[in-house]
Design a protein around this motif. Structure first.
Motif, PDB file in Angstrom:
ATOM      1  N   ASP A 152      63.752  48.433-110.754  1.00  0.00           N
ATOM      2  CA  ASP A 152      65.000  47.721-111.053  1.00  0.00           C
ATOM      3  C   ASP A 152      65.841  47.682-109.779  1.00  0.00           C
ATOM      4  O   ASP A 152      66.360  48.726-109.342  1.00  0.00           O
ATOM      5  CB  ASP A 152      65.751  48.440-112.176  1.00  0.00           C
ATOM      6  CG  ASP A 152      66.996  47.698-112.622  1.00  0.00           C
ATOM      7  OD1 ASP A 152      67.630  47.037-111.776  1.00  0.00           O
ATOM      8  OD2 ASP A 152      67.348  47.797-113.819  1.00  0.00           O
ATOM      9  N   PRO A 153      66.017  46.512-109.160  1.00  0.00           N
ATOM     10  CA  PRO A 153      66.777  46.446-107.898  1.00  0.00           C
ATOM     11  C   PRO A 153      68.203  46.961-108.035  1.00  0.00           C
ATOM     12  O   PRO A 153      68.717  47.597-107.109  1.00  0.00           O
ATOM     13  CB  PRO A 153      66.750  44.952-107.545  1.00  0.00           C
ATOM     14  CG  PRO A 153      65.573  44.402-108.281  1.00  0.00           C
ATOM     15  CD  PRO A 153      65.467  45.195-109.543  1.00  0.00           C
ATOM     16  N   ASP A 154      68.844  46.704-109.174  1.00  0.00           N
ATOM     17  CA  ASP A 154      70.218  47.168-109.359  1.00  0.00           C
ATOM     18  C   ASP A 154      70.286  48.689-109.394  1.00  0.00           C
ATOM     19  O   ASP A 154      71.203  49.297-108.827  1.00  0.00           O
ATOM     20  CB  ASP A 154      70.805  46.585-110.650  1.00  0.00           C
ATOM     21  CG  ASP A 154      71.020  45.081-110.551  1.00  0.00           C
ATOM     22  OD1 ASP A 154      71.219  44.587-109.414  1.00  0.00           O
ATOM     23  OD2 ASP A 154      70.971  44.397-111.592  1.00  0.00           O
ATOM     24  N   GLU A 155      69.325  49.316-110.072  1.00  0.00           N
ATOM     25  CA  GLU A 155      69.272  50.785-110.093  1.00  0.00           C
ATOM     26  C   GLU A 155      69.077  51.330-108.686  1.00  0.00           C
ATOM     27  O   GLU A 155      69.692  52.334-108.302  1.00  0.00           O
ATOM     28  CB  GLU A 155      68.137  51.252-111.007  1.00  0.00           C
ATOM     29  CG  GLU A 155      68.359  51.017-112.482  1.00  0.00           C
ATOM     30  CD  GLU A 155      69.230  52.087-113.102  1.00  0.00           C
ATOM     31  OE1 GLU A 155      69.651  53.020-112.387  1.00  0.00           O
ATOM     32  OE2 GLU A 155      69.502  51.975-114.309  1.00  0.00           O
ATOM     33  N   ALA A 156      68.217  50.690-107.917  1.00  0.00           N
ATOM     34  CA  ALA A 156      67.952  51.143-106.549  1.00  0.00           C
ATOM     35  C   ALA A 156      69.194  51.007-105.678  1.00  0.00           C
ATOM     36  O   ALA A 156      69.547  51.928-104.916  1.00  0.00           O
ATOM     37  CB  ALA A 156      66.791  50.362-105.955  1.00  0.00           C
ATOM     38  N   ARG A 157      69.887  49.865-105.789  1.00  0.00           N
ATOM     39  CA  ARG A 157      71.089  49.665-104.980  1.00  0.00           C
ATOM     40  C   ARG A 157      72.203  50.635-105.384  1.00  0.00           C
ATOM     41  O   ARG A 157      72.918  51.173-104.535  1.00  0.00           O
ATOM     42  CB  ARG A 157      71.544  48.212-105.100  1.00  0.00           C
ATOM     43  CG  ARG A 157      70.677  47.227-104.310  1.00  0.00           C
ATOM     44  CD  ARG A 157      71.277  45.842-104.289  1.00  0.00           C
ATOM     45  NE  ARG A 157      71.051  45.143-105.539  1.00  0.00           N
ATOM     46  CZ  ARG A 157      70.084  44.242-105.739  1.00  0.00           C
ATOM     47  NH1 ARG A 157      69.235  43.950-104.750  1.00  0.00           N
ATOM     48  NH2 ARG A 157      69.956  43.630-106.894  1.00  0.00           N
ATOM     49  N   ARG A 192      69.381  50.800 -96.090  1.00  0.00           N
ATOM     50  CA  ARG A 192      70.754  50.580 -96.515  1.00  0.00           C
ATOM     51  C   ARG A 192      70.759  49.750 -97.798  1.00  0.00           C
ATOM     52  O   ARG A 192      69.787  49.064 -98.115  1.00  0.00           O
ATOM     53  CB  ARG A 192      71.535  49.857 -95.420  1.00  0.00           C
ATOM     54  CG  ARG A 192      71.636  50.636 -94.103  1.00  0.00           C
ATOM     55  CD  ARG A 192      72.501  49.899 -93.099  1.00  0.00           C
ATOM     56  NE  ARG A 192      71.955  48.593 -92.773  1.00  0.00           N
ATOM     57  CZ  ARG A 192      71.047  48.369 -91.831  1.00  0.00           C
ATOM     58  NH1 ARG A 192      70.562  49.386 -91.125  1.00  0.00           N
ATOM     59  NH2 ARG A 192      70.610  47.149 -91.602  1.00  0.00           N
ATOM     60  N   GLU A 193      71.860  49.812 -98.502  1.00  0.00           N
ATOM     61  CA  GLU A 193      71.957  49.076 -99.755  1.00  0.00           C
ATOM     62  C   GLU A 193      71.629  47.598 -99.560  1.00  0.00           C
ATOM     63  O   GLU A 193      70.931  46.982-100.370  1.00  0.00           O
ATOM     64  CB  GLU A 193      73.366  49.222-100.336  1.00  0.00           C
ATOM     65  CG  GLU A 193      73.556  48.445-101.630  1.00  0.00           C
ATOM     66  CD  GLU A 193      74.982  47.977-101.837  1.00  0.00           C
ATOM     67  OE1 GLU A 193      75.199  47.216-102.803  1.00  0.00           O
ATOM     68  OE2 GLU A 193      75.857  48.364-101.035  1.00  0.00           O
ATOM     69  N   ALA A 194      72.097  47.007 -98.463  1.00  0.00           N
ATOM     70  CA  ALA A 194      71.899  45.571 -98.232  1.00  0.00           C
ATOM     71  C   ALA A 194      70.431  45.217 -98.027  1.00  0.00           C
ATOM     72  O   ALA A 194      70.038  44.052 -98.202  1.00  0.00           O
ATOM     73  CB  ALA A 194      72.721  45.123 -97.023  1.00  0.00           C
ATOM     74  N   GLU A 195      69.621  46.204 -97.642  1.00  0.00           N
ATOM     75  CA  GLU A 195      68.192  45.940 -97.423  1.00  0.00           C
ATOM     76  C   GLU A 195      67.385  45.970 -98.720  1.00  0.00           C
ATOM     77  O   GLU A 195      66.226  45.563 -98.732  1.00  0.00           O
ATOM     78  CB  GLU A 195      67.615  46.973 -96.462  1.00  0.00           C
ATOM     79  CG  GLU A 195      68.204  46.932 -95.058  1.00  0.00           C
ATOM     80  CD  GLU A 195      67.612  48.019 -94.184  1.00  0.00           C
ATOM     81  OE1 GLU A 195      66.627  47.726 -93.466  1.00  0.00           O
ATOM     82  OE2 GLU A 195      68.118  49.149 -94.239  1.00  0.00           O
ATOM     83  N   ILE A 196      67.975  46.464 -99.790  1.00  0.00           N
ATOM     84  CA  ILE A 196      67.255  46.577-101.061  1.00  0.00           C
ATOM     85  C   ILE A 196      67.368  45.248-101.795  1.00  0.00           C
ATOM     86  O   ILE A 196      68.428  44.908-102.337  1.00  0.00           O
ATOM     87  CB  ILE A 196      67.811  47.735-101.912  1.00  0.00           C
ATOM     88  CG1 ILE A 196      67.689  49.050-101.138  1.00  0.00           C
ATOM     89  CG2 ILE A 196      67.072  47.829-103.243  1.00  0.00           C
ATOM     90  CD1 ILE A 196      68.324  50.236-101.830  1.00  0.00           C
ATOM     91  N   THR A 197      66.317  44.469-101.789  1.00  0.00           N
ATOM     92  CA  THR A 197      66.327  43.127-102.351  1.00  0.00           C
ATOM     93  C   THR A 197      65.703  43.110-103.743  1.00  0.00           C
ATOM     94  O   THR A 197      65.182  44.124-104.228  1.00  0.00           O
ATOM     95  CB  THR A 197      65.549  42.154-101.447  1.00  0.00           C
ATOM     96  OG1 THR A 197      64.143  42.460-101.539  1.00  0.00           O
ATOM     97  CG2 THR A 197      65.993  42.293 -99.987  1.00  0.00           C
ATOM     98  N   ASP A 198      65.711  41.943-104.351  1.00  0.00           N
ATOM     99  CA  ASP A 198      65.111  41.799-105.680  1.00  0.00           C
ATOM    100  C   ASP A 198      63.591  41.966-105.652  1.00  0.00           C
ATOM    101  O   ASP A 198      62.963  42.059-106.713  1.00  0.00           O
ATOM    102  CB  ASP A 198      65.463  40.425-106.274  1.00  0.00           C
ATOM    103  CG  ASP A 198      66.927  40.343-106.673  1.00  0.00           C
ATOM    104  OD1 ASP A 198      67.572  41.403-106.760  1.00  0.00           O
ATOM    105  OD2 ASP A 198      67.428  39.219-106.892  1.00  0.00           O
ATOM    106  N   ALA A 199      63.013  42.042-104.450  1.00  0.00           N
ATOM    107  CA  ALA A 199      61.565  42.274-104.347  1.00  0.00           C
ATOM    108  C   ALA A 199      61.180  43.645-104.891  1.00  0.00           C
ATOM    109  O   ALA A 199      60.006  43.887-105.191  1.00  0.00           O
ATOM    110  CB  ALA A 199      61.111  42.141-102.893  1.00  0.00           C
ATOM    111  N   SER A 201      61.571  44.561-107.730  1.00  0.00           N
ATOM    112  CA  SER A 201      61.074  44.344-109.092  1.00  0.00           C
ATOM    113  C   SER A 201      59.566  44.151-109.156  1.00  0.00           C
ATOM    114  O   SER A 201      58.975  44.220-110.241  1.00  0.00           O
ATOM    115  CB  SER A 201      61.774  43.134-109.715  1.00  0.00           C
ATOM    116  OG  SER A 201      61.442  41.939-109.011  1.00  0.00           O
ATOM    117  N   VAL A 202      58.915  43.921-108.012  1.00  0.00           N
ATOM    118  CA  VAL A 202      57.461  43.688-108.008  1.00  0.00           C
ATOM    119  C   VAL A 202      56.689  44.933-108.446  1.00  0.00           C
ATOM    120  O   VAL A 202      55.663  44.842-109.118  1.00  0.00           O
ATOM    121  CB  VAL A 202      57.003  43.242-106.599  1.00  0.00           C
ATOM    122  CG1 VAL A 202      55.482  43.200-106.501  1.00  0.00           C
ATOM    123  CG2 VAL A 202      57.592  41.876-106.274  1.00  0.00           C
TER     124      VAL A 202
END
Length: 320
Positions: A152-157, A192-199, A201-202
């Motif tokens: 989950d990208p949101d959880e990661a960010r 960094r948070e900005a580097e964590i993309t929606d990818a 989710s893969v």
């Protein structure tokens, strides 16, 4: 103990680390059979197992030996080749042969009555899952960095935002990877948070609070015998450029030693290679345990001591 009972070493032809222990066993006059089942069983070696209501027997034949599998005192599961099937076959025929070898020969070699395994292959496999490592480490009393494993990208960010220090990414498995047709390793690195993309989710990704470490430690455990080495490296991941690191023996604190022994017992391991990050306050943070980690790269005196400890385990065989 019967002195003629053999030690079976499962490893590939090019495993020079195994050679260190095999020389010690030869000096002790302990008979050894070396087998790479994923390759040798397609190159003339044969393995047979017979199961009856009142009996179980087996025979291993190699180019130089014929071995009654009931006469195996210990099995060292070192670095056997993957089960990939005979090179002369292609496509689904090769995949079929590879699977039959894994589930047939692999099952036979993991079910030898009365043999002492270092480590049992099924225990090795179970211990390779990083979520299981972290869960076991917590229960055994290790300090563990805050960690999230998620797709989950949101959880990661959110995890990255809430950590007061920095966050690192670690792969969950060392998958072979190529860039421009060249082998490429995925090392531990800061994110960094900005580097964590929606990818994200893969597949599941592992993010961990970065430990403000002074140095790393590798503790190689063989049963209750522990061998600690301090690792000073300019890199976050010392494996990246091992020619830049410096290794010196280090004592293992009693609290960490107790946790190591408890960890091995819970996962039913004889051998384990534990990695720690040590802070200025002297706190040892558990990072991971490789149940089949390499060890012959350490200082000569440490390497020799580990080799003797493994040889002792293989020579003694099962506890009766």
């Amino acid at each position: 103990m019967d002195d003629d009972r053999s030690v079976l070493v499962l490893t590939n032809t090019y495993d020079v680390t195994a050679d260190v222990v095999l020389r010690l066993l030869a000096e002790r006059h302990v008979p050894v059979v070396r087998l790479d089942p994923g390759a040798d069983l397609h190159a003339g070696a044969s393995l047979t197992a017979t199961y009856r209501a009142d009996d179980q027997r087996g025979t291993l034949r190699t180019a130089s030996r014929e071995l009654d599998t009931a006469r195996i005192r210990s099995v060292w599961v070192r670095r056997p080749s993957p089960y990939e099937g005979p090179p002369g076959l292609n496509g689904q025929d090769r995949r079929f042969a590879a699977d039959q070898t894994l589930w047939g020969a692999g099952g036979i070699l993991a079910s030898l009555l009365g043999a002492h395994y270092v480590n049992h292959p099924w225990n090795n496999r179970a211990a390779e899952f990083k979520p299981a490592q972290l869960s076991t480490a917590r229960r055994c009393g290790f300090l563990v960095p805050d960690t999230v494993i998620t797709n989950d990208p949101d959880e990661a960010r959110e995890f990255a935002v809430r950590r007061p220090g920095k966050v690192v990414y670690k792969p969950l498995w060392n998958t072979p990877y190529r860039v421009d047709d060249q082998p490429h390793s995925v090392w531990v690195r800061e994110v960094r948070e900005a580097e964590i993309t929606d990818a994200v989710s893969v597949c599941p990704h592992m993010f961990q609070a970065k430990v403000d470490k002074v140095f790393d430690v590798r503790v190689t455990a063989v049963g209750a015998r522990l061998f600690g080495v301090r690792i000073d490296s300019p890199d976050l991941d010392w494996r990246h450029r091992q020619n830049r690191m410096r290794c010196t023996p280090v004592d293992v604190p009693e609290s960490a030693a107790r946790a190591v022994v408890a960890y091995l017992a819970e996962l039913r391991l004889i051998y384990g290679a534990f990695d720690f990050a040590v802070t200025t306050a002297g706190d040892w943070y558990f990072l991971e345990c490789n149940a089949n980690g390499q060890w012959a790269w350490q200082p000569a005196e440490t390497t020799a001591a580990i080799a003797h400890a493994i040889a002792d385990q293989l020579e003694k065989g099962p506890d009766i």
